[in-house]
Design a protein around this motif. Structure first.
Motif, PDB file in Angstrom:
ATOM      1  N   VAL A  36       0.847  -1.199   0.000  1.00  0.00           N
ATOM      2  CA  VAL A  36       0.000   0.000   0.000  1.00  0.00           C
ATOM      3  C   VAL A  36       0.877   1.242   0.000  1.00  0.00           C
ATOM      4  O   VAL A  36       0.646   2.192  -0.764  1.00  0.00           O
ATOM      5  N   ARG A  37       1.886   1.264   0.840  1.00  0.00           N
ATOM      6  CA  ARG A  37       2.802   2.411   0.932  1.00  0.00           C
ATOM      7  C   ARG A  37       3.483   2.660  -0.420  1.00  0.00           C
ATOM      8  O   ARG A  37       3.548   3.800  -0.885  1.00  0.00           O
ATOM      9  N   GLU A  38       3.967   1.605  -1.059  1.00  0.00           N
ATOM     10  CA  GLU A  38       4.635   1.771  -2.353  1.00  0.00           C
ATOM     11  C   GLU A  38       3.682   2.307  -3.423  1.00  0.00           C
ATOM     12  O   GLU A  38       4.045   3.208  -4.181  1.00  0.00           O
ATOM     13  N   LEU A  39       2.483   1.757  -3.470  1.00  0.00           N
ATOM     14  CA  LEU A  39       1.525   2.207  -4.485  1.00  0.00           C
ATOM     15  C   LEU A  39       1.089   3.652  -4.256  1.00  0.00           C
ATOM     16  O   LEU A  39       0.871   4.392  -5.213  1.00  0.00           O
ATOM     17  N   ARG A  40       0.981   4.049  -2.995  1.00  0.00           N
ATOM     18  CA  ARG A  40       0.636   5.455  -2.708  1.00  0.00           C
ATOM     19  C   ARG A  40       1.730   6.386  -3.211  1.00  0.00           C
ATOM     20  O   ARG A  40       1.439   7.447  -3.749  1.00  0.00           O
ATOM     21  N   THR A  41       2.991   5.997  -3.014  1.00  0.00           N
ATOM     22  CA  THR A  41       4.085   6.848  -3.484  1.00  0.00           C
ATOM     23  C   THR A  41       4.120   6.914  -5.008  1.00  0.00           C
ATOM     24  O   THR A  41       4.662   7.860  -5.564  1.00  0.00           O
ATOM     25  N   LYS A  42       3.533   5.931  -5.667  1.00  0.00           N
ATOM     26  CA  LYS A  42       3.467   5.930  -7.127  1.00  0.00           C
ATOM     27  C   LYS A  42       2.261   6.717  -7.649  1.00  0.00           C
ATOM     28  O   LYS A  42       2.079   6.844  -8.850  1.00  0.00           O
ATOM     29  N   GLY A  43       1.413   7.195  -6.717  1.00  0.00           N
ATOM     30  CA  GLY A  43       0.280   8.028  -7.114  1.00  0.00           C
ATOM     31  C   GLY A  43      -0.969   7.272  -7.515  1.00  0.00           C
ATOM     32  O   GLY A  43      -1.862   7.840  -8.142  1.00  0.00           O
ATOM     33  N   VAL A  44      -1.077   6.014  -7.132  1.00  0.00           N
ATOM     34  CA  VAL A  44      -2.267   5.222  -7.453  1.00  0.00           C
ATOM     35  C   VAL A  44      -3.384   5.594  -6.476  1.00  0.00           C
ATOM     36  O   VAL A  44      -3.141   5.791  -5.286  1.00  0.00           O
ATOM     37  N   GLU A  45      -4.589   5.688  -6.973  1.00  0.00           N
ATOM     38  CA  GLU A  45      -5.753   6.048  -6.151  1.00  0.00           C
ATOM     39  C   GLU A  45      -6.008   4.992  -5.074  1.00  0.00           C
ATOM     40  O   GLU A  45      -5.811   3.796  -5.300  1.00  0.00           O
ATOM     41  N   SER A  46      -6.490   5.443  -3.930  1.00  0.00           N
ATOM     42  CA  SER A  46      -6.731   4.554  -2.782  1.00  0.00           C
ATOM     43  C   SER A  46      -7.677   3.410  -3.118  1.00  0.00           C
ATOM     44  O   SER A  46      -7.459   2.274  -2.692  1.00  0.00           O
ATOM     45  N   ALA A  47      -8.736   3.686  -3.869  1.00  0.00           N
ATOM     46  CA  ALA A  47      -9.701   2.635  -4.203  1.00  0.00           C
ATOM     47  C   ALA A  47      -9.039   1.534  -5.034  1.00  0.00           C
ATOM     48  O   ALA A  47      -9.293   0.345  -4.815  1.00  0.00           O
ATOM     49  N   LEU A  48      -8.177   1.930  -5.963  1.00  0.00           N
ATOM     50  CA  LEU A  48      -7.484   0.941  -6.795  1.00  0.00           C
ATOM     51  C   LEU A  48      -6.461   0.161  -5.975  1.00  0.00           C
ATOM     52  O   LEU A  48      -6.268  -1.036  -6.191  1.00  0.00           O
ATOM     53  N   ILE A  49      -5.828   0.828  -5.026  1.00  0.00           N
ATOM     54  CA  ILE A  49      -4.879   0.154  -4.139  1.00  0.00           C
ATOM     55  C   ILE A  49      -5.604  -0.904  -3.322  1.00  0.00           C
ATOM     56  O   ILE A  49      -5.145  -2.045  -3.208  1.00  0.00           O
ATOM     57  N   ASP A  50      -6.744  -0.513  -2.757  1.00  0.00           N
ATOM     58  CA  ASP A  50      -7.521  -1.453  -1.939  1.00  0.00           C
ATOM     59  C   ASP A  50      -7.909  -2.692  -2.742  1.00  0.00           C
ATOM     60  O   ASP A  50      -7.807  -3.822  -2.255  1.00  0.00           O
ATOM     61  N   GLU A  51      -8.357  -2.482  -3.972  1.00  0.00           N
ATOM     62  CA  GLU A  51      -8.735  -3.611  -4.833  1.00  0.00           C
ATOM     63  C   GLU A  51      -7.531  -4.514  -5.116  1.00  0.00           C
ATOM     64  O   GLU A  51      -7.652  -5.732  -5.105  1.00  0.00           O
ATOM     65  N   ALA A  52      -6.390  -3.889  -5.347  1.00  0.00           N
ATOM     66  CA  ALA A  52      -5.196  -4.665  -5.700  1.00  0.00           C
ATOM     67  C   ALA A  52      -4.705  -5.504  -4.527  1.00  0.00           C
ATOM     68  O   ALA A  52      -4.355  -6.668  -4.701  1.00  0.00           O
ATOM     69  N   VAL A  53      -4.674  -4.936  -3.325  1.00  0.00           N
ATOM     70  CA  VAL A  53      -4.157  -5.696  -2.183  1.00  0.00           C
ATOM     71  C   VAL A  53      -5.165  -6.712  -1.672  1.00  0.00           C
ATOM     72  O   VAL A  53      -4.791  -7.647  -0.968  1.00  0.00           O
ATOM     73  N   GLU A  54      -6.421  -6.576  -2.060  1.00  0.00           N
ATOM     74  CA  GLU A  54      -7.430  -7.566  -1.670  1.00  0.00           C
ATOM     75  C   GLU A  54      -7.147  -8.926  -2.300  1.00  0.00           C
ATOM     76  O   GLU A  54      -7.599  -9.942  -1.798  1.00  0.00           O
ATOM     77  N   GLN A  55      -6.385  -8.947  -3.392  1.00  0.00           N
ATOM     78  CA  GLN A  55      -6.068 -10.225  -4.047  1.00  0.00           C
ATOM     79  C   GLN A  55      -5.123 -11.070  -3.204  1.00  0.00           C
ATOM     80  O   GLN A  55      -4.991 -12.267  -3.437  1.00  0.00           O
ATOM     81  N   LEU A  56      -4.454 -10.460  -2.215  1.00  0.00           N
ATOM     82  CA  LEU A  56      -3.552 -11.224  -1.347  1.00  0.00           C
ATOM     83  C   LEU A  56      -4.360 -11.982  -0.308  1.00  0.00           C
ATOM     84  O   LEU A  56      -5.096 -11.397   0.469  1.00  0.00           O
ATOM     85  N   ASP A  57      -4.193 -13.261  -0.291  1.00  0.00           N
ATOM     86  CA  ASP A  57      -4.848 -14.126   0.676  1.00  0.00           C
ATOM     87  C   ASP A  57      -4.066 -14.052   1.985  1.00  0.00           C
ATOM     88  O   ASP A  57      -2.844 -14.209   1.983  1.00  0.00           O
ATOM     89  N   PRO A  58      -4.728 -13.809   3.125  1.00  0.00           N
ATOM     90  CA  PRO A  58      -4.013 -13.740   4.411  1.00  0.00           C
ATOM     91  C   PRO A  58      -3.195 -14.999   4.707  1.00  0.00           C
ATOM     92  O   PRO A  58      -2.109 -14.907   5.277  1.00  0.00           O
ATOM     93  N   GLU A  59      -3.692 -16.145   4.311  1.00  0.00           N
ATOM     94  CA  GLU A  59      -2.938 -17.383   4.523  1.00  0.00           C
ATOM     95  C   GLU A  59      -1.678 -17.414   3.664  1.00  0.00           C
ATOM     96  O   GLU A  59      -0.620 -17.863   4.117  1.00  0.00           O
ATOM     97  N   GLN A  60      -1.777 -16.926   2.446  1.00  0.00           N
ATOM     98  CA  GLN A  60      -0.610 -16.862   1.565  1.00  0.00           C
ATOM     99  C   GLN A  60       0.400 -15.857   2.110  1.00  0.00           C
ATOM    100  O   GLN A  60       1.603 -16.091   2.062  1.00  0.00           O
ATOM    101  N   GLU A  61      -0.107 -14.759   2.644  1.00  0.00           N
ATOM    102  CA  GLU A  61       0.774 -13.744   3.217  1.00  0.00           C
ATOM    103  C   GLU A  61       1.553 -14.321   4.404  1.00  0.00           C
ATOM    104  O   GLU A  61       2.763 -14.114   4.520  1.00  0.00           O
ATOM    105  N   GLU A  62       0.888 -15.087   5.246  1.00  0.00           N
ATOM    106  CA  GLU A  62       1.568 -15.717   6.373  1.00  0.00           C
ATOM    107  C   GLU A  62       2.562 -16.769   5.891  1.00  0.00           C
ATOM    108  O   GLU A  62       3.664 -16.900   6.431  1.00  0.00           O
ATOM    109  N   GLN A  63       2.203 -17.521   4.867  1.00  0.00           N
ATOM    110  CA  GLN A  63       3.125 -18.513   4.310  1.00  0.00           C
ATOM    111  C   GLN A  63       4.379 -17.839   3.754  1.00  0.00           C
ATOM    112  O   GLN A  63       5.488 -18.329   3.938  1.00  0.00           O
ATOM    113  N   THR A  64       4.197 -16.707   3.112  1.00  0.00           N
ATOM    114  CA  THR A  64       5.345 -15.961   2.595  1.00  0.00           C
ATOM    115  C   THR A  64       6.237 -15.504   3.743  1.00  0.00           C
ATOM    116  O   THR A  64       7.468 -15.582   3.648  1.00  0.00           O
ATOM    117  N   ALA A  65       5.629 -15.055   4.839  1.00  0.00           N
ATOM    118  CA  ALA A  65       6.402 -14.646   6.020  1.00  0.00           C
ATOM    119  C   ALA A  65       7.209 -15.828   6.552  1.00  0.00           C
ATOM    120  O   ALA A  65       8.385 -15.684   6.907  1.00  0.00           O
TER     121      ALA A  65
END
Length: 124
Positions: A36-65
């Protein structure tokens, strides 16, 4: 000219944001907060950022960690338990993972390695 590019689909901030999230999560292991921080610095609108990060599955995010910690775990061997915790959890925090998830993942990795995790509940 930019309007024409948008009309024909050559400029699409939504597609850019989705591709950015996919790429940076898989290649660098970044979590939602960092993305989210990176996309904001690139000037992407908040609504589009929210849609984009919604594709990340919390379980996948934890697995990546977990994968990130597993890769770095070896390089911390020989250090005392608290220093290992700080280094590993700090690495996850810099990549945008929340404190709770970072501590849980690191404690579990240390426990699986046979490290005594008693007293590792304190925040870093």
């Amino acid at each position: 000219m930019l309007s024409r590019f948008e009309d024909v689909g050559l400029i699409n901030d939504g597609a850019f944001a989705e591709a950015w999230v996919e790429s940076r999560h898989h290649s660098r292991g970044l979590a939602r907060r960092a993305l989210v921080r990176e996309l904001r610095t690139k000037g992407v609108e908040s609504a589009l950022i929210d849609e984009a990060v919604e594709q990340l599955d919390p379980e996948q995010e934890e697995q990546t960690a977990r994968e990130l910690v597993a890769r770095r775990l070896r390089s911390t061997r020989g250090l005392d338990r608290d220093k290992r915790l700080r280094r590993l959890a700090g690495m996850l925090a810099r990549k945008g993972y929340g404190e709770g998830m970072a501590l849980r993942v690191v404690r579990q990795a240390l426990a699986e390695e046979g490290e005594d995790t008693e007293g590792l509940d304190e925040p870093f």
